[in-house]
Design a protein around this motif. Structure first.
Motif, short mmCIF file in Angstrom:
data_model
loop_
_atom_site.label_atom_id
_atom_site.label_comp_id
_atom_site.label_asym_id
_atom_site.label_seq_id
_atom_site.Cartn_x
_atom_site.Cartn_y
_atom_site.Cartn_z
N LYS A 1 0.83 -1.20 0.00
CA LYS A 1 0.00 0.00 0.00
C LYS A 1 0.87 1.26 0.00
O LYS A 1 0.61 2.22 -0.72
N GLU A 2 1.93 1.25 0.79
CA GLU A 2 2.86 2.40 0.85
C GLU A 2 3.58 2.57 -0.48
O GLU A 2 3.81 3.69 -0.93
N LYS A 3 3.94 1.45 -1.11
CA LYS A 3 4.61 1.51 -2.41
C LYS A 3 3.67 2.13 -3.46
O LYS A 3 4.07 2.94 -4.28
N GLY A 4 2.40 1.77 -3.41
CA GLY A 4 1.41 2.33 -4.32
C GLY A 4 1.25 3.82 -4.13
O GLY A 4 1.17 4.59 -5.09
N LYS A 5 1.21 4.26 -2.87
CA LYS A 5 1.11 5.71 -2.59
C LYS A 5 2.34 6.43 -3.09
O LYS A 5 2.25 7.52 -3.65
N SER A 6 3.50 5.82 -2.89
CA SER A 6 4.76 6.43 -3.33
C SER A 6 4.79 6.56 -4.85
O SER A 6 5.24 7.57 -5.38
N GLU A 7 4.31 5.50 -5.53
CA GLU A 7 4.28 5.54 -6.99
C GLU A 7 3.35 6.64 -7.49
O GLU A 7 3.68 7.37 -8.42
N TRP A 8 2.17 6.76 -6.90
CA TRP A 8 1.23 7.83 -7.27
C TRP A 8 1.83 9.20 -7.00
O TRP A 8 1.67 10.12 -7.79
N PHE A 9 2.52 9.33 -5.89
CA PHE A 9 3.16 10.60 -5.54
C PHE A 9 4.23 10.96 -6.58
O PHE A 9 4.33 12.10 -7.01
N ASP A 10 5.02 9.95 -7.01
CA ASP A 10 6.05 10.18 -8.03
C ASP A 10 5.42 10.62 -9.36
O ASP A 10 5.91 11.53 -10.02
#
Length: 186
Positions: free
Chosen positions: A4-13
């Protein structure tokens, strides 16, 4: 949780990249280049109604407009015009029997030669003194502009001299329609 954190990070990028791209596009459009569409017949046969062009907004930050440059300027708060620079500061301009005179010397206008009179139906004689402002020579910070289709153009003959503050930039690239793709006057 890690997924879930990786998904948020990817969206943020992605959001950062898109924001950067939009910011860069805004800066380029605001300060360097912008599209414009030719509206009307005043620059025929050089420019056609509907031609889409790129305006170089940066060019005149480096140097002054030169005779025969095609420029875009603010004619009013709502409308930009495309015309050709004919006179620059320090010059006296007049047209007699459709011949351009700069400081008393006849100047050829090669972009008019292909007209063969088609767009030059009326004699449009004038001198700088008869234009709005009544100047004897073009003052610093101003240019005199004319449309190539002299018999159907709202230009310095009606508007007066154009202030450098009114100039948006120089245009010479037609990019659409594709069959008219060209760089003018280079």
């Amino acid at each position: 949780m890690a997924k879930k954190e990786k998904g948020k990070s990817e969206w943020f990028d992605w959001a950062k990249a898109l924001l950067f791209a939009f910011g860069l596009a805004f800066i380029v459009r605001m300060f360097f280049f912008a599209p414009i569409v030719v509206d009307g017949p005043s620059m025929l046969p050089t420019l056609h109604d509907g031609d889409q062009m790129i305006v170089n907004k940066f060019s005149y930050r480096i140097h002054e407009p030169e005779r025969f440059d095609i420029i875009v300027f603010h004619a009013s708060a709502q409308k930009d015009f495309i015309k050709r620079v004919i006179g620059v500061p320090g010059e006296h301009v007049e047209v007699v029997d459709n011949v351009l005179y700069i400081d008393g010397e006849a100047v050829e206008e090669p972009f008019l030669e292909e007209k063969n009179g088609l767009y030059q139906t009326a004699v449009n004689d004038f001198s700088l003194e008869t234009l709005p402002g009544g100047y004897e020579e073009i003052p610093e910070g101003h240019v005199l502009v004319l449309g190539d289709n002299r018999s159907n153009s709202t230009d310095s003959r009606m508007l007066g001299l154009i202030s450098m503050d009114q100039i948006v930039g120089k245009t010479s690239l037609i990019y659409w329609p594709f069959n008219r793709l060209q760089i003018l006057g280079e």
